[in-house]
Scaffold this active site. Structure first.
Site, PDB file in Angstrom:
ATOM      1  CB  CYS A 107      -5.093  -8.492   2.093  1.00 36.17           C
ATOM      2  SG  CYS A 107      -5.362  -6.835   2.689  1.00 36.17           S
ATOM      3  CG  PHE A 108      -0.249 -10.407   3.806  1.00 33.07           C
ATOM      4  CD1 PHE A 108      -0.474 -10.842   5.103  1.00 33.07           C
ATOM      5  CD2 PHE A 108      -0.579 -11.253   2.764  1.00 33.07           C
ATOM      6  CE1 PHE A 108      -0.999 -12.103   5.353  1.00 33.07           C
ATOM      7  CE2 PHE A 108      -1.118 -12.502   2.999  1.00 33.07           C
ATOM      8  CZ  PHE A 108      -1.326 -12.935   4.297  1.00 33.07           C
ATOM      9  CB  CYS A 109      -0.065  -3.520   3.604  1.00 43.08           C
ATOM     10  SG  CYS A 109      -0.334  -3.134   5.300  1.00 43.08           S
ATOM     11  CG  ASN A 110       0.325  -6.786  -2.338  1.00 43.28           C
ATOM     12  OD1 ASN A 110      -0.441  -6.448  -3.243  1.00 43.28           O
ATOM     13  ND2 ASN A 110       1.537  -7.245  -2.576  1.00 43.28           N
ATOM     14  CG  ASN A 147      -2.333  -0.491   0.779  1.00 40.86           C
ATOM     15  OD1 ASN A 147      -2.669  -0.466  -0.413  1.00 40.86           O
ATOM     16  ND2 ASN A 147      -3.127  -0.959   1.735  1.00 40.86           N
TER      17      ASN A 147
END
Ligand SMILES: Cc1ncc(COP(=O)(O)O)c(C=O)c1O
Length: 495
Positions: A411-414, A154
């Protein structure tokens, strides 16, 4: 061709079960290079002993690396035996600090084999800080462009807001199904389609923090040859791979040091080519970034080079610890670390993919590459029940915590990699979210018809060992032939 080692659901779950012993023997046969990394087992027993003393199974190296005890001792000894003042002044304590900080800056270039004639190092609080510097100072304009891959953290996605504010068009390079990679033909045609006289920036990660995919470094030159500046997000690549900046020449490289060697947190850097640094336009000035500034004259003159980008006082006491950490990695050897991660990742992938419920259904759904080819040690997947339903990731979190297993879910900032992995299309997002973007995570999942909030991520690193992987496989086995459902899971607060 990687061999698999089928696991029968009837296998007992003990750590030294016959299957585990057999699997380990097969591992050593399939991955003979692992034997060249035994130095890391010795270090694990000495420098990282706290992991085993506390029975922790750490599988979140993409979240943060681990530090050796010697890094702490060396840093504390340095601080304890000197008097250091705020750098960049002429008094002796300041001079002592300036010397060490500049030494650390030079060592970062040495570590990445970057020529000081070509690159400079700007210290930042983290990779996101480095990305923000690029975003806010890049000369985006209506005749320019910001092109980025779906697969991005992100903090790279967020740069689009700077591009948008300056009227620059924005486009995304999609990911192809299954392996979740970019298609080179699609990428090249996007790089070629865009013309215009203003500056163009292409941003992608060297390694995905979601799937572990390693995107081609050859695209740096391909994009530059077509008139683009290239931002290579190396935050999740450099902890396990050598980035040689005498071979690859990206214009901007953001990094967080804690991901490489655990300590210190709060320091990252932007490696930047001097040739493009000159085109960045800072939107403000601050203490330390100007040669002169007047109040009544209402003008200021920016400092030269990196100094113009380091706002206020840098994290000066921690910079010597960056040099200590980099030297620690060099003593081990990036090749050794890389080999270790590749071997253990291969073993994990082989076994996870061969685990089947008694009815023949797979135990996991993997998002990303199936083998170790062109990937790092980050693996995203979901556990499946025998009827194919996804096991709630909050339940996995809870059970992993009980087993002292550190993994990640979400979602791991992705979000782009997640959307590609779960088949969420632009049309679906438009249909379901028109005028209602402010939903809770649970409402969002219901609207999209998703069974869980993202995936489970395990990531291997510097001192992962056979026992860590075995224990995780045991944990995975415990879900075979079960329908794990718990009704008291807390609402999700974020994806
Ligand atoms: C690929 C990638 N880029 C950028 C970042 C941001 O790093 P930080 O949170 O240290 O700023 C991360 C963090 O996980 C990452 O994995």
């Amino acid at each position: 061709m990687i061999q698999t080692h089928p696991v029968r659901s009837s296998s007992p779950l003990s750590f030294d079960s016959p299957w585990m012993v057999e699997a380990e023997t097969a591992f050593k046969e399939d991955y003979p290079a692992f034997d060249t990394t035994t130095l890391l087992d010795e270090l694990r027993a000495t420098e990282y002993a706290r992991l085993d003393t506390q029975g922790q199974i750490y599988l979140d190296y993409t979240g943060g690396g681990l530090y050796a005890s010697s890094q702490l001792r060396e840093h504390m000894r340095l601080l304890d035996s000197h008097v250091f003042g705020n750098p960049h002044s002429s008094n002796p304590t300041s001079q002592a600090m300036t010397g060490l900080d500049e030494q650390a800056r030079a060592f970062v270039l040495t570590f990445f084999n970057a020529s000081p004639d070509e690159y400079t190092v700007i210290f930042t609080p983290n990779a996101s800080g480095a990305l923000r510097l690029v975003g806010e100072a890049y000369p985006f304009a209506p005749n320019g462009h910001y092109l980025l891959s779906f697969d991005n953290h992100n903090s790279v996605n967020g740069i689009r807001e700077f591009a948008r504010a300056k009227g620059a068009p924005i486009a995304y390079v999609p990911l192809e199904a299954t392996e979740l990679r970019m298609d080179e033909t699609v990428l090249f045609s996007l790089l070629e389609q865009v013309r215009g006289n203003d500056h163009r920036l292409f941003a992608y990660p060297a390694q995905s923090n979601f799937t572990g995919v390693q995107h081609s470094l050859a695209w740096i030159k391909e994009a530059q040859d077509r008139g683009w500046d290239v931002l290579l997000d190396a935050a999740s690549f450099v902890p396990g791979n050598r980035l040689d900046l005498s071979r690859w020449h990206p214009d901007f490289v953001p990094i967080s040091f804690y991901k490489m060697f655990g300590y210190p947190t709060g320091v990252g850097c932007l490696l930047v080519r001097k040739a493009v640094l000159a085109k960045l336009q800072r939107p403000w000035f601050a203490g330390g970034t100007v040669k002169t500034a007047t109040v009544q004259g209402d003008w200021h003159v920016m400092a030269d080079g990196a100094a113009a980008f380091e706002d206020g006082t840098i994290n000066y006491l921690h910079l010597p610890a960056v040099e200590i950490g980099l030297k620690h990695l060099l003593t081990i050897g990036m090749e050794t670390i890389h080999t270790r991660i590749v071997c253990l990742t291969g073993w994990l992938l082989d076994n996870l993919q061969s685990m089947k419920h008694r009815n023949g259904m797979p135990l996991i759904q993997l998002y990303g590459p199936r083998t170790t080819a062109l990937r790092g040690g980050t693996i995203a997947f979901n556990f499946l029940m025998p009827d194919g339903r996804i096991v709630d990731e909050r339940l996995i979190d809870r059970r992993a915590a009980r087993a002292r297993l550190s993994l990640r879910t979400g979602c791991f900032c992705n979000p782009g990699a997640g959307e590609a992995a779960f088949g969420i299309t632009k049309q679906l997002l438009r249909e379901r979210f028109e005028d209602k973007q402010n939903l809770s995570t649970d409402e969002y999942l219901i609207a999209l018809g998703l069974q869980s909030a993202g995936a489970i991520r395990i990531s291997l690193g510097l001192v992962t060992n056979v026992a860590d992987v075995s224990r995780f496989l045991q944990f995975a086995q415990s879900f075979l032939d079960t329908f794990p459902i718990e009704h008291d899971l807390s609402p999700r607060v974020h994806c």
